[in-house]
Design a protein around this motif. Sequence first.
Motif, PDB file in Angstrom:
ATOM      1  N   ARG A  66      20.087  10.343  26.059  1.00 29.18           N
ATOM      2  CA  ARG A  66      19.125  10.035  24.997  1.00 29.18           C
ATOM      3  C   ARG A  66      19.861   9.683  23.720  1.00 29.18           C
ATOM      4  O   ARG A  66      20.883  10.293  23.387  1.00 29.18           O
TER       5      ARG A  66
ATOM      6  N   VAL B  70      15.050  19.551  27.024  1.00 27.97           N
ATOM      7  CA  VAL B  70      15.166  18.644  28.167  1.00 27.97           C
ATOM      8  C   VAL B  70      14.960  17.193  27.712  1.00 27.97           C
ATOM      9  O   VAL B  70      15.469  16.252  28.329  1.00 27.97           O
ATOM     10  N   LEU B  71      14.236  17.030  26.605  1.00 32.70           N
ATOM     11  CA  LEU B  71      14.039  15.677  26.056  1.00 32.70           C
ATOM     12  C   LEU B  71      15.340  15.070  25.540  1.00 32.70           C
ATOM     13  O   LEU B  71      15.540  13.873  25.585  1.00 32.70           O
TER      14      LEU B  71
ATOM     15  N   TRP C 228      20.609  19.948  31.725  1.00 34.86           N
ATOM     16  CA  TRP C 228      19.423  19.074  31.796  1.00 34.86           C
ATOM     17  C   TRP C 228      18.867  19.071  33.227  1.00 34.86           C
ATOM     18  O   TRP C 228      17.669  19.206  33.445  1.00 34.86           O
TER      19      TRP C 228
ATOM     20  N   ARG D  12      15.189  20.336  34.468  1.00 35.07           N
ATOM     21  CA  ARG D  12      14.252  19.445  35.175  1.00 35.07           C
ATOM     22  C   ARG D  12      13.873  20.039  36.527  1.00 35.07           C
ATOM     23  O   ARG D  12      12.728  19.987  36.946  1.00 35.07           O
TER      24      ARG D  12
ATOM     25  N   LEU E 217      -1.612  24.205  28.924  1.00 38.21           N
ATOM     26  CA  LEU E 217      -0.152  24.282  29.091  1.00 38.21           C
ATOM     27  C   LEU E 217       0.314  25.734  28.910  1.00 38.21           C
ATOM     28  O   LEU E 217       1.154  26.225  29.663  1.00 38.21           O
TER      29      LEU E 217
ATOM     30  N   THR F 244       0.305  13.643  24.383  1.00 37.76           N
ATOM     31  CA  THR F 244       0.234  12.371  25.127  1.00 37.76           C
ATOM     32  C   THR F 244      -1.063  12.309  25.944  1.00 37.76           C
ATOM     33  O   THR F 244      -1.679  11.254  26.064  1.00 37.76           O
TER      34      THR F 244
ATOM     35  N   THR G 161      -4.190   9.630  25.365  1.00 35.63           N
ATOM     36  CA  THR G 161      -4.667   8.729  26.420  1.00 35.63           C
ATOM     37  C   THR G 161      -6.186   8.820  26.553  1.00 35.63           C
ATOM     38  O   THR G 161      -6.880   7.797  26.689  1.00 35.63           O
TER      39      THR G 161
ATOM     40  N   PRO H 249       1.493   6.243  25.330  1.00 31.72           N
ATOM     41  CA  PRO H 249       1.703   7.202  24.235  1.00 31.72           C
ATOM     42  C   PRO H 249       3.170   7.363  23.838  1.00 31.72           C
ATOM     43  O   PRO H 249       3.470   7.848  22.752  1.00 31.72           O
TER      44      PRO H 249
ATOM     45  N   TYR I  85      17.401   5.469  24.533  1.00 31.41           N
ATOM     46  CA  TYR I  85      18.554   5.868  25.355  1.00 31.41           C
ATOM     47  C   TYR I  85      19.842   5.556  24.606  1.00 31.41           C
ATOM     48  O   TYR I  85      19.832   4.838  23.614  1.00 31.41           O
TER      49      TYR I  85
ATOM     50  N   PRO J 160       4.245   3.146  32.092  1.00 35.02           N
ATOM     51  CA  PRO J 160       3.831   4.028  30.985  1.00 35.02           C
ATOM     52  C   PRO J 160       4.511   5.396  31.018  1.00 35.02           C
ATOM     53  O   PRO J 160       4.580   6.081  29.994  1.00 35.02           O
ATOM     54  N   PHE J 161       4.996   5.829  32.188  1.00 32.47           N
ATOM     55  CA  PHE J 161       5.696   7.113  32.265  1.00 32.47           C
ATOM     56  C   PHE J 161       7.213   6.910  32.310  1.00 32.47           C
ATOM     57  O   PHE J 161       7.951   7.828  32.655  1.00 32.47           O
TER      58      PHE J 161
ATOM     59  N   ARG K 249      15.205   9.635  33.872  1.00 33.87           N
ATOM     60  CA  ARG K 249      14.548  10.398  32.799  1.00 33.87           C
ATOM     61  C   ARG K 249      13.055  10.181  32.792  1.00 33.87           C
ATOM     62  O   ARG K 249      12.379  10.469  31.805  1.00 33.87           O
TER      63      ARG K 249
ATOM     64  N   CYS L 264       9.110  10.533  33.050  1.00 27.66           N
ATOM     65  CA  CYS L 264       8.310  11.673  32.562  1.00 27.66           C
ATOM     66  C   CYS L 264       8.279  12.803  33.582  1.00 27.66           C
ATOM     67  O   CYS L 264       7.991  12.607  34.763  1.00 27.66           O
TER      68      CYS L 264
HETATM   69  C1  HEM Z   1      -0.470  10.534  29.805  1.00 25.88           C
HETATM   70  C2  HEM Z   1       0.455  11.424  29.633  1.00 25.88           C
HETATM   71  C3  HEM Z   1       1.937  11.167  29.517  1.00 25.88           C
HETATM   72  C4  HEM Z   1       2.646   9.990  29.393  1.00 25.88           C
HETATM   73  C5  HEM Z   1       2.095   8.570  29.402  1.00 25.88           C
HETATM   74  C6  HEM Z   1       4.046  10.342  29.307  1.00 25.88           C
HETATM   75  C7  HEM Z   1       5.077   9.420  29.172  1.00 25.88           C
HETATM   76  C8  HEM Z   1       6.407   9.750  29.067  1.00 25.88           C
HETATM   77  C9  HEM Z   1       7.483   8.807  28.859  1.00 25.88           C
HETATM   78  C10 HEM Z   1       7.338   7.294  28.722  1.00 25.88           C
HETATM   79  C11 HEM Z   1       8.635   9.504  28.813  1.00 25.88           C
HETATM   80  C12 HEM Z   1      10.046   8.924  28.598  1.00 25.88           C
HETATM   81  C13 HEM Z   1      10.567   8.435  29.919  1.00 25.88           C
HETATM   82  C14 HEM Z   1      11.878   7.697  29.791  1.00 25.88           C
HETATM   83  O1  HEM Z   1      12.683   8.031  28.942  1.00 25.88           O
HETATM   84  O2  HEM Z   1      12.099   6.747  30.581  1.00 25.88           O
HETATM   85  C15 HEM Z   1       8.315  10.892  29.007  1.00 25.88           C
HETATM   86  C16 HEM Z   1       9.256  11.904  29.040  1.00 25.88           C
HETATM   87  C17 HEM Z   1       8.927  13.233  29.200  1.00 25.88           C
HETATM   88  N1  HEM Z   1       7.666  13.752  29.414  1.00 25.88           N
HETATM   89 FE1  HEM Z   1       5.920  12.733  29.487  1.00 25.88          FE
HETATM   90  N2  HEM Z   1       4.169  11.692  29.376  1.00 25.88           N
HETATM   91  C18 HEM Z   1       2.908  12.241  29.523  1.00 25.88           C
HETATM   92  C19 HEM Z   1       2.592  13.582  29.660  1.00 25.88           C
HETATM   93  C20 HEM Z   1       3.498  14.600  29.744  1.00 25.88           C
HETATM   94  C21 HEM Z   1       3.162  15.994  29.953  1.00 25.88           C
HETATM   95  C22 HEM Z   1       1.744  16.558  30.139  1.00 25.88           C
HETATM   96  C23 HEM Z   1       4.346  16.685  29.957  1.00 25.88           C
HETATM   97  C24 HEM Z   1       4.622  18.151  30.129  1.00 25.88           C
HETATM   98  C25 HEM Z   1       3.767  19.105  30.056  1.00 25.88           C
HETATM   99  C26 HEM Z   1       5.424  15.717  29.751  1.00 25.88           C
HETATM  100  C27 HEM Z   1       6.753  16.039  29.681  1.00 25.88           C
HETATM  101  C28 HEM Z   1       7.774  15.117  29.485  1.00 25.88           C
HETATM  102  C29 HEM Z   1       9.182  15.496  29.344  1.00 25.88           C
HETATM  103  C30 HEM Z   1       9.731  16.920  29.362  1.00 25.88           C
HETATM  104  C31 HEM Z   1       9.901  14.306  29.179  1.00 25.88           C
HETATM  105  C32 HEM Z   1      11.411  14.152  28.961  1.00 25.88           C
HETATM  106  C33 HEM Z   1      12.135  13.875  30.262  1.00 25.88           C
HETATM  107  C34 HEM Z   1      13.637  13.707  30.062  1.00 25.88           C
HETATM  108  O3  HEM Z   1      14.070  13.222  29.031  1.00 25.88           O
HETATM  109  O4  HEM Z   1      14.385  14.072  30.994  1.00 25.88           O
HETATM  110  N3  HEM Z   1       4.876  14.472  29.630  1.00 25.88           N
HETATM  111  N4  HEM Z   1       6.954  11.024  29.142  1.00 25.88           N
END
Ligand code: HEM
Length: 477
Positions: free
Chosen positions: A100, A116-117, A125, A129, A188, A312, A316, A372, A378, A438-439, A444, A446
Amino acid sequence: MTAFFLALVLIFLLIVFFSYALQLFHDSRRRLPLGPRPLPLIGNLHQLDRLPHRSMARLAVRHRAPLMSLRLGAVLAVVASSPSAAREALQRRNADIAARSIGDSMRADGHCDNSVLCLPPRRRWRALRRLCATELFSPQRLAATAALRREAVSVLLRRVSDHAVARGGAGKAVDVGAAAHAVALGLLARTMFSGDLDAAAAREVSAIVDEASVLAAGPNVSDFFPALAAADLQGVRRRMARLVKRMYAIVDEQIGKRERGRAAGEARKNDLLDVMLDKVGEVEEESSDGDDMISHDTIRGLFTDLFTGGETTSHTIECALAELLQSPNSMRKVQEELKSVVGTKEQIDESDISNLPYLHAVVKETLRLHPPVPLPPYEAEATVEIQGYTIPKGTKVLINIWAINRCPEAWVEPDKFMPERFLGREINFMGRDFQFIPFGTGRRMCLGLTLAYRMVHLMLGSLLHRPSIQLDITCRG
Ligand code: HEM
């Protein structure tokens, strides 16, 4: 005195001019991706506005640069704005582009060391995960926590109608985004530590998450001129540190409660908190090299990150409702589908979700238009080549999900809300269809996708199935 100041200004201007000329010369020898010409000192910052994913998308079109170089102050950034550029960065080159790029605000109070983000893609990490994947988001855990989600949806419906009554009944709008956010946070909390946040703590967490996301997304001089970061000129890191401390205090209260319960011989709850506390004990006995060690700080960091996922989800739901309110035809179709599948039931069940193709299409279309997390950042950990261009080690690599999801080569009328485009098509958001991510995608991607999928469909479907309430909706981004 005046001559002295003039001399100083002149020296400063000369330094700026020579470093600018040197940088242009250096860049011209590196085969960087194309992009708008930067100005001295500020680079391309003047070309970005409040929603940088949108201004970057416009610049990429204007400069015909799906992979585009930008200078954000002193920082070199490369933005991927097309499905093929994202595929190459996050599939072919993912080994070198999985770290990141961390905003200075995220370093507040050492949060990044346990987030973890933010953590680099190494042992700690991976350990975090893995823990989330097995203890929160695996099919077995999700099946075991289905009742919590059902309860959360009925709380949402109750809140929305209570608000409507409190505001004078029909005709008065209800802020459904705030209600959905509070309910998502409550869910949560129950999923992570089997406990309810009391009303004051829930309000506090919601306010912290809101303020932290504004701080983290806002422009910060420290991010553009890392040499000045120590001074924290805008005070962003200091303000974030206060929020992090407040959030950690809320998590600490839960840790303390659980440890006291354990000491008093209470039964285990076998939730994420129990599993993590077991690991704190194990590692202390084993004495590890510390890289994958789980400590109280790790629990604080992880729970804080997971709470941010709630926003997020509510974002949505808000955007889907906002789009549907402007598209009466789609609203009618989704409500007719709900009526025929869910019938007279008060709320939808998880088993109904797979029988609601139009609701699925509405959620996908909303995530396509309003991701969102529009611009995940990165950092290249090695010099890599993408689409024939050089991305030097240390470059900030931004994946413009917002632009990719609206790519005109991949989508007909890309800016139009048209759920029908997904009907009968096998395209999904699991990270393999690069025109719709979108995810995110790659290592990495979501972490919370499986939970978010259920929460969004359940909450949105149940709200739409009860259409008598007037909703107050804004969709940002
Ligand atoms: C509609 C809902 C959600 C969307 C669209 C979304 C989208 C994303 C995106 C785009 C990323 C970055 C991915 C990347 O770097 O390629 C991400 C990372 C992440 N999301 Fe979500 N997210 C959502 C809901 C959630 C929820 C509910 C949680 C946990 C309760 C969550 C936990 C995380 C975590 C921990 C990361 C970091 C992963 C990492 O860096 O290793 N997300 N999410």
